[in-house]
Design a protein around this motif. Structure first.
Motif, PDB file in Angstrom:
ATOM      1  N   TRP A 223       0.820  -1.212   0.000  1.00 29.83           N
ATOM      2  CA  TRP A 223       0.000   0.000   0.000  1.00 29.83           C
ATOM      3  C   TRP A 223       0.859   1.268   0.000  1.00 29.83           C
ATOM      4  CZ3 TRP A 223      -1.105  -4.511   2.389  1.00 29.83           C
ATOM      5  CH2 TRP A 223      -2.326  -5.103   2.089  1.00 29.83           C
ATOM      6  N   THR A 224       1.850   1.335   0.859  1.00 24.81           N
ATOM      7  CA  THR A 224       2.614   2.576   1.014  1.00 24.81           C
ATOM      8  C   THR A 224       4.122   2.400   0.878  1.00 24.81           C
ATOM      9  OG1 THR A 224       2.770   2.318   3.426  1.00 24.81           O
ATOM     10  CG2 THR A 224       0.841   3.491   2.574  1.00 24.81           C
ATOM     11  N   ASN A 225       4.609   1.167   0.891  1.00 23.07           N
ATOM     12  CA  ASN A 225       6.053   0.926   0.837  1.00 23.07           C
ATOM     13  C   ASN A 225       6.454   0.588  -0.594  1.00 23.07           C
ATOM     14  OD1 ASN A 225       8.613  -0.541   0.901  1.00 23.07           O
ATOM     15  ND2 ASN A 225       8.428  -0.440   3.120  1.00 23.07           N
ATOM     16  N   GLU A 226       7.052   1.539  -1.290  1.00 25.79           N
ATOM     17  CA  GLU A 226       7.341   1.335  -2.706  1.00 25.79           C
ATOM     18  C   GLU A 226       8.321   0.199  -2.984  1.00 25.79           C
ATOM     19  OE1 GLU A 226       8.364   5.174  -4.182  1.00 25.79           O
ATOM     20  OE2 GLU A 226       6.265   5.803  -4.353  1.00 25.79           O
ATOM     21  N   PRO A 227       9.388   0.025  -2.200  1.00 27.69           N
ATOM     22  CA  PRO A 227      10.233  -1.151  -2.448  1.00 27.69           C
ATOM     23  C   PRO A 227       9.459  -2.462  -2.373  1.00 27.69           C
ATOM     24  CG  PRO A 227      11.404   0.418  -1.090  1.00 27.69           C
ATOM     25  CD  PRO A 227       9.996   0.920  -1.198  1.00 27.69           C
ATOM     26  N   ASP A 228       8.526  -2.566  -1.426  1.00 28.84           N
ATOM     27  CA  ASP A 228       7.701  -3.774  -1.349  1.00 28.84           C
ATOM     28  C   ASP A 228       6.793  -3.900  -2.572  1.00 28.84           C
ATOM     29  OD1 ASP A 228       8.872  -4.111   1.108  1.00 28.84           O
ATOM     30  OD2 ASP A 228       7.010  -4.112   2.256  1.00 28.84           O
ATOM     31  N   VAL A 229       6.266  -2.775  -3.049  1.00 26.91           N
ATOM     32  CA  VAL A 229       5.431  -2.787  -4.250  1.00 26.91           C
ATOM     33  C   VAL A 229       6.223  -3.317  -5.435  1.00 26.91           C
ATOM     34  CG1 VAL A 229       4.214  -1.331  -5.926  1.00 26.91           C
ATOM     35  CG2 VAL A 229       3.936  -0.905  -3.464  1.00 26.91           C
ATOM     36  N   PHE A 230       7.415  -2.761  -5.648  1.00 25.05           N
ATOM     37  CA  PHE A 230       8.231  -3.171  -6.792  1.00 25.05           C
ATOM     38  C   PHE A 230       8.677  -4.626  -6.656  1.00 25.05           C
ATOM     39  CE2 PHE A 230       9.703   1.511  -6.702  1.00 25.05           C
ATOM     40  CZ  PHE A 230       8.521   1.917  -7.310  1.00 25.05           C
ATOM     41  N   ALA A 231       9.053  -5.026  -5.445  1.00 25.61           N
ATOM     42  CA  ALA A 231       9.480  -6.410  -5.230  1.00 25.61           C
ATOM     43  C   ALA A 231       8.329  -7.380  -5.452  1.00 25.61           C
ATOM     44  CB  ALA A 231      10.050  -6.568  -3.822  1.00 25.61           C
ATOM     45  N   SER A 232       7.131  -6.981  -5.066  1.00 26.56           N
ATOM     46  CA  SER A 232       5.968  -7.863  -5.240  1.00 26.56           C
ATOM     47  C   SER A 232       5.639  -8.048  -6.708  1.00 26.56           C
ATOM     48  CB  SER A 232       4.768  -7.279  -4.484  1.00 26.56           C
ATOM     49  OG  SER A 232       5.008  -7.249  -3.093  1.00 26.56           O
ATOM     50  N   ILE A 233       5.677  -6.962  -7.481  1.00 22.83           N
ATOM     51  CA  ILE A 233       5.450  -7.084  -8.927  1.00 22.83           C
ATOM     52  C   ILE A 233       6.541  -7.944  -9.557  1.00 22.83           C
ATOM     53  CG2 ILE A 233       5.354  -5.830 -11.105  1.00 22.83           C
ATOM     54  CD1 ILE A 233       4.178  -3.448  -9.517  1.00 22.83           C
ATOM     55  N   ALA A 234       7.787  -7.686  -9.180  1.00 28.00           N
ATOM     56  CA  ALA A 234       8.902  -8.465  -9.730  1.00 28.00           C
ATOM     57  C   ALA A 234       8.790  -9.935  -9.354  1.00 28.00           C
ATOM     58  CB  ALA A 234      10.231  -7.893  -9.234  1.00 28.00           C
ATOM     59  N   ASN A 235       8.415 -10.211  -8.124  1.00 30.71           N
ATOM     60  CA  ASN A 235       8.258 -11.588  -7.670  1.00 30.71           C
ATOM     61  C   ASN A 235       7.159 -12.296  -8.448  1.00 30.71           C
ATOM     62  OD1 ASN A 235       8.831 -13.799  -5.849  1.00 30.71           O
ATOM     63  ND2 ASN A 235       6.953 -13.288  -4.759  1.00 30.71           N
ATOM     64  N   TYR A 236       6.080 -11.575  -8.699  1.00 34.40           N
ATOM     65  CA  TYR A 236       4.984 -12.141  -9.494  1.00 34.40           C
ATOM     66  C   TYR A 236       5.487 -12.561 -10.876  1.00 34.40           C
ATOM     67  CZ  TYR A 236       0.359 -12.701 -11.509  1.00 34.40           C
ATOM     68  OH  TYR A 236      -0.748 -13.237 -12.113  1.00 34.40           O
ATOM     69  N   LEU A 237       6.158 -11.623 -11.545  1.00 29.77           N
ATOM     70  CA  LEU A 237       6.641 -11.918 -12.898  1.00 29.77           C
ATOM     71  C   LEU A 237       7.698 -13.015 -12.890  1.00 29.77           C
ATOM     72  CD1 LEU A 237       6.883  -8.286 -14.328  1.00 29.77           C
ATOM     73  CD2 LEU A 237       5.083  -9.974 -14.760  1.00 29.77           C
ATOM     74  N   ALA A 238       8.584 -12.976 -11.900  1.00 23.76           N
ATOM     75  CA  ALA A 238       9.629 -14.000 -11.816  1.00 23.76           C
ATOM     76  C   ALA A 238       9.026 -15.388 -11.637  1.00 23.76           C
ATOM     77  CB  ALA A 238      10.584 -13.676 -10.671  1.00 23.76           C
ATOM     78  N   LYS A 239       8.049 -15.498 -10.752  1.00 23.35           N
ATOM     79  CA  LYS A 239       7.433 -16.795 -10.493  1.00 23.35           C
ATOM     80  C   LYS A 239       6.565 -17.263 -11.655  1.00 23.35           C
ATOM     81  CE  LYS A 239       7.664 -16.971  -5.481  1.00 23.35           C
ATOM     82  NZ  LYS A 239       6.916 -17.070  -4.193  1.00 23.35           N
ATOM     83  N   CYS A 240       6.197 -16.340 -12.520  1.00 21.97           N
ATOM     84  CA  CYS A 240       5.428 -16.717 -13.704  1.00 21.97           C
ATOM     85  C   CYS A 240       6.326 -16.988 -14.907  1.00 21.97           C
ATOM     86  CB  CYS A 240       4.404 -15.631 -14.037  1.00 21.97           C
ATOM     87  SG  CYS A 240       2.998 -15.600 -12.904  1.00 21.97           S
TER      88      CYS A 240
END
Length: 337
Positions: A223-240
């Motif tokens: 919601w508010t932590n941009e590094p977590d936002v970017f890591a979550s998107i990256a993790n999604y794409l990596a795992k896909c």
């Protein structure tokens, strides 16, 4: 900017505002979920949710705090769910709508301020920072538009409403589980009317599977932590299945002799094949990835714009199963990074 809402799970099929859910997990949820709650009061429905959540081992105080945010079905949630607009948009119109000059300039400014952290996360996950930034831009306008609905209120309302109660009930319990883990407070768990959360617009089930903290080991705040936002998107794409160092695609010119049967994501050929029949990069020169396989897509038909797309294009589609969306992410990301 989201024109479709989907369940953020690799390979999931979706439709506007609500995931058209498929797969064993969903089938199991459909079988186990209680019948639609229309025959009972909302108070009784919430009492049943509370009882089941506590039986599942969730903290009673956290559950009570969460459910206190929903006293009656949210009329605006139901209205939005019942009146989803039908989009019959061409690629040209979609492109003009989502890749505006303002979206590009805002994105360039946003990325420039976060260049270091984007680069670090891109390196750690092996995912192109342009893809991360493109999704961030389309989903929440670089963190500006994340939704103002209390997720528990939205999910409880839609679980009670009955039209898609099994899916939303499952997501409601996943949201309560996230709260029980302490990653976010009930009041801070905001999102869309359909329960998509935070800057990457994850449904609770996707959050549980893909959300990441950066550095690793902390609570996951999309919601508010941009590094977590970017890591979550990256993790999604990596795992896909993202392939590091490979492009998503590029605009091309196609020969007049190209037929409808030669286009589409499933018509995968070596790049050398496409070059041999006269497909050429719009930017000129030769293809830089002659050893890769790709497919030619023409989103507005064979007389419209054409793109040669590669494996990573299909990975982006797993975030949202739409050619328009994946092209939008790819083009926006390329323009702002």
């Amino acid at each position: 900017m989201m024109l479709k809402r989907r369940m953020l799970v690799c390979g999931a099929v979706s439709s506007m505002a609500l995931p058209a859910v498929a797969g064993k997990a969903v089938a199991k949820a459909l079988q186990k979920a209680p019948a639609p709650a229309a025959t009972q009061s909302y108070e009784t429905f919430l009492a049943g949710v509370r009882r089941e959540a506590i039986q599942k081992g969730m903290n009673a105080s956290i559950v009570d705090d969460a459910l206190s945010l929903t006293r009656q079905p949210n009329a605006s949630v139901i209205k939005a769910d019942r009146h989803q607009p039908e989009f019959t948009m061409t690629w040209a119109k979609y492109k003009d709508r989502v890749i505006t000059n303002k979206k590009i300039t805002d994105g360039q400014a946003a990325v420039a301020k976060r260049r270091s952290i984007l680069r670090a996360i891109s390196t750690e996950y092996g995912v192109d920072e342009a893809a991360i930034a493109g999704i961030w831009g389309l989903e929440s306008a670089y963190g500006v538009k994340t939704g103002t609905y209390h997720v528990i209120d939205s999910l409880a309302t839609l679980a009670y409403d009955g039209r898609r109660s099994a899916f939303f009930r499952s997501e409601l319990f996943k949201a309560l589980h996230i709260l029980n883990q302490g990653d976010i407070t009930p009041a801070g768990m905001l999102g869309s009317y359909a329960g998509a959360m935070g800057q990457p617009q994850f449904m609770p089930s996707a959050y549980e599977r893909y959300a990441a903290s950066y550095p690793a080991g902390g609570r996951r705040d999309i919601w508010t932590n941009e590094p977590d936002v970017f890591a979550s998107i990256a993790n999604y794409l990596a795992k896909c299945g993202w392939r590091a160092g490979e492009p998503w695609g590029e605009a091309v010119r196609v020969p007049a002799a190209l037929t409808v049967g030669q286009i589409g994501r499933t018509v995968v050929k070596p790049v050398s094949y496409w070059a041999g029949i006269g497909v050429q990069p719009v930017l000129g020169g030769q293809f830089g990835h002659a050893d890769m396989d790709g497919a030619v897509i023409c989103p507005d038909g064979i007389d419209g714009e054409a793109y040669l797309v590669y494996h990573n294009f299909n990975v982006i589609r797993r975030y949202n199963p739409s050619d328009f969306y994946a092209l939008g992410v790819g083009l926006l990301g390329s323009a702002i990074v």
